[in-house]
Design an enzyme around this catalytic site. Structure first.
Site, PDB file in Angstrom:
ATOM      1  N   ASP A  22       5.732   7.856   6.628  1.00  0.00           N
ATOM      2  CA  ASP A  22       5.713   8.698   5.697  1.00  0.00           C
ATOM      3  C   ASP A  22       6.460   7.132   5.368  1.00  0.00           C
ATOM      4  O   ASP A  22       6.592   6.265   5.037  1.00  0.00           O
ATOM      5  CB  ASP A  22       6.062   9.576   5.106  1.00  0.00           C
ATOM      6  CG  ASP A  22       5.692  10.294   4.148  1.00  0.00           C
ATOM      7  OD1 ASP A  22       4.501   9.576   3.440  1.00  0.00           O
ATOM      8  OD2 ASP A  22       6.688  10.259   2.774  1.00  0.00           O
ATOM      9  N   HIS A  39      -1.584   1.788   4.636  1.00  0.00           N
ATOM     10  CA  HIS A  39      -2.097   2.536   5.800  1.00  0.00           C
ATOM     11  C   HIS A  39      -2.687   1.556   7.318  1.00  0.00           C
ATOM     12  O   HIS A  39      -1.536   1.286   8.321  1.00  0.00           O
ATOM     13  CB  HIS A  39      -3.051   3.316   5.666  1.00  0.00           C
ATOM     14  CG  HIS A  39      -3.170   4.313   4.692  1.00  0.00           C
ATOM     15  ND1 HIS A  39      -2.172   4.688   4.510  1.00  0.00           N
ATOM     16  CD2 HIS A  39      -3.828   5.552   3.940  1.00  0.00           C
ATOM     17  CE1 HIS A  39      -1.610   6.332   3.856  1.00  0.00           C
ATOM     18  NE2 HIS A  39      -2.976   6.280   3.204  1.00  0.00           N
ATOM     19  N   LEU A 133       4.770   6.766  28.889  1.00  0.00           N
ATOM     20  CA  LEU A 133       4.967   7.642  28.336  1.00  0.00           C
ATOM     21  C   LEU A 133       4.174   8.035  27.780  1.00  0.00           C
ATOM     22  O   LEU A 133       2.583   7.596  27.297  1.00  0.00           O
ATOM     23  CB  LEU A 133       5.133   6.450  26.899  1.00  0.00           C
ATOM     24  CG  LEU A 133       5.845   6.697  25.900  1.00  0.00           C
ATOM     25  CD1 LEU A 133       6.863   7.751  25.552  1.00  0.00           C
ATOM     26  CD2 LEU A 133       5.186   5.977  24.448  1.00  0.00           C
TER      27      LEU A 133
HETATM   28  C1  IPE Z   1       3.660  13.789   5.492  1.00  0.00           C
HETATM   29  O1  IPE Z   1       3.665  13.085   5.267  1.00  0.00           O
HETATM   30  C2  IPE Z   1       2.354  13.823   6.708  1.00  0.00           C
HETATM   31  C3  IPE Z   1       1.561  12.644   7.398  1.00  0.00           C
HETATM   32  C4  IPE Z   1       3.048  11.745   7.757  1.00  0.00           C
HETATM   33  C5  IPE Z   1       0.721  12.458   8.074  1.00  0.00           C
HETATM   34  P1  IPE Z   1       3.264  13.390   3.739  1.00  0.00           P
HETATM   35  O2  IPE Z   1       2.783  11.764   3.166  1.00  0.00           O
HETATM   36  O3  IPE Z   1       1.737  13.916   3.601  1.00  0.00           O
HETATM   37  O4  IPE Z   1       4.271  14.827   2.979  1.00  0.00           O
HETATM   38  P2  IPE Z   1       4.460  15.169   1.671  1.00  0.00           P
HETATM   39  O5  IPE Z   1       3.222  15.369   1.096  1.00  0.00           O
HETATM   40  O6  IPE Z   1       5.503  14.318   0.663  1.00  0.00           O
HETATM   41  O7  IPE Z   1       5.506  16.374   2.072  1.00  0.00           O
HETATM   42  C1  IPE Z   2       2.409   8.528   5.580  1.00  0.00           C
HETATM   43  O1  IPE Z   2       2.298   7.472   3.867  1.00  0.00           O
HETATM   44  C2  IPE Z   2       0.639   8.075   5.866  1.00  0.00           C
HETATM   45  C3  IPE Z   2       0.311   9.473   5.845  1.00  0.00           C
HETATM   46  C4  IPE Z   2       0.290  10.179   5.420  1.00  0.00           C
HETATM   47  C5  IPE Z   2      -1.321   9.741   6.833  1.00  0.00           C
HETATM   48  P1  IPE Z   2       1.866   8.230   2.707  1.00  0.00           P
HETATM   49  O2  IPE Z   2       0.624   7.852   2.191  1.00  0.00           O
HETATM   50  O3  IPE Z   2       2.630   9.953   2.425  1.00  0.00           O
HETATM   51  O4  IPE Z   2       2.404   7.388   1.886  1.00  0.00           O
HETATM   52  P2  IPE Z   2       3.534   7.809   0.475  1.00  0.00           P
HETATM   53  O5  IPE Z   2       4.411   8.802   0.981  1.00  0.00           O
HETATM   54  O6  IPE Z   2       2.288   7.892  -0.445  1.00  0.00           O
HETATM   55  O7  IPE Z   2       4.185   6.615   0.662  1.00  0.00           O
HETATM   56 MG    MG Z   3       3.485  10.436   2.484  1.00  0.00          MG
END
Ligand code: IPE
Ligand code: IPE
Ligand code: MG
Length: 239
Positions: A22, A39, A133
């Site tokens: 995240d 990303h 792995l």
């Molecule tokens: C969790 O991250 C899902 C992934 C990393 C794939 P999110 O960004 O979607 O989670 P929330 O919305 O902050 O809970």
């Molecule tokens: C995690 O990073 C990647 C996915 C959930 C696909 P985010 O896109 O949730 O990044 P933040 O949390 O908004 O910074």
């Molecule tokens: Mg996120």
């Protein structure tokens, strides 16, 4: 499986490390870039952690790449994520295969294009006999979905819904439960990741945003894990 787990101080290397990757969006925003740049930068961290996990003798590495709830993001972001997923598979699978890594995908893949599903199946088939792995990519995954599909399958087959059958019907049946969960990006929540499987997992929340999660950050998480005493509801051995 959570049954019959021995009471152990964690051995030094977790068998199964699961990661909620995240913080990509915030990483990009901090640099005045579109979320999609975050990303892209996140893919580099994926490469790094796969290499490190393999090097350290982790058996299973699960990466939460796209949740069921992530479908609710703006269409352009979802499209970019799918594109990036395809591109990354295209670019990386050969190298992963060369390094003896076995690739598995878990999640509800009904929303994915036929092409992408075929690409995923191809990667799984190509690497199926590798003994290095196991890299599990959770895409379109949701912990509630996993429990529901397992319970529904057992019910449809008229089998008792007990702990053993349920575990065996989860998408993760062939893997041990995670020993260590790492969530980057500063949030202390599970966000519908593996709800059943994380029952006794050690939870490590890092403030580091996923694209910045480097070898040192991973080493820190692994060192933190070594210090945990896993009791599984029992009392410490010395008590
Ligand atoms: C969790 O991250 C899902 C992934 C990393 C794939 P999110 O960004 O979607 O989670 P929330 O919305 O902050 O809970
Ligand atoms: C995690 O990073 C990647 C996915 C959930 C696909 P985010 O896109 O949730 O990044 P933040 O949390 O908004 O910074
Ligand atoms: Mg996120």
């Amino acid at each position: 499986m959570t049954k019959d787990v021995p009471q152990t101080p964690s051995s030094s290397v977790p068998r199964h490390v699961a990661v909620i990757m995240d913080g990509n969006g915030r990483w990009a925003r901090q640099r005045g870039k579109p979320r999609t740049a975050g990303h892209r930068a996140g893919v580099r961290s994926v490469r790094r952690i796969v290499r490190q996990a393999a090097r350290r003798g982790v058996e299973v590495l699960t990466l939460f790449a796209f949740s069921q709830e992530n479908w609710k993001r703006p269409e352009v972001e979802v499209k970019l994520l799918m594109q990036l997923f395809r591109l990354t598979l295209d670019r990386e699978v050969k190298t992963l295969h060369k390094n003896g890594i076995r690739i598995r995908f878990i999640g509800d893949h009904a929303g994915f294009s036929d092409d992408l599903r075929a690409q995923m199946q191809k990667a799984e088939a190509l690497t199926a006999d590798n003994d290095g792995l196991v890299l599990v990519i959770a895409v379109g995954y949701g912990g509630q979905w996993d429990l529901l599909q397992a319970a529904q399958r057992l019910a449809a087959e008229g089998r008792p819904i007990d702990a053993e059958n349920l575990s065996a019907a989860l998408s993760t049946a062939e893997f041990p439960d995670p020993d260590l969960l790492i969530r980057t990006g500063g949030e202390s929540r599970i966000s519908n990741f593996m709800l059943w499987q994380l029952a006794y997992t050690e939870l490590y929340f890092s403030p580091v945003l996923w694209p910045d999660f480097d070898d040192d950050a991973f080493a820190e998480a692994m060192a933190w894990y070594v210090g945990r005493e896993r009791r599984y509801g029992r009392v410490p051995e010395a008590a």
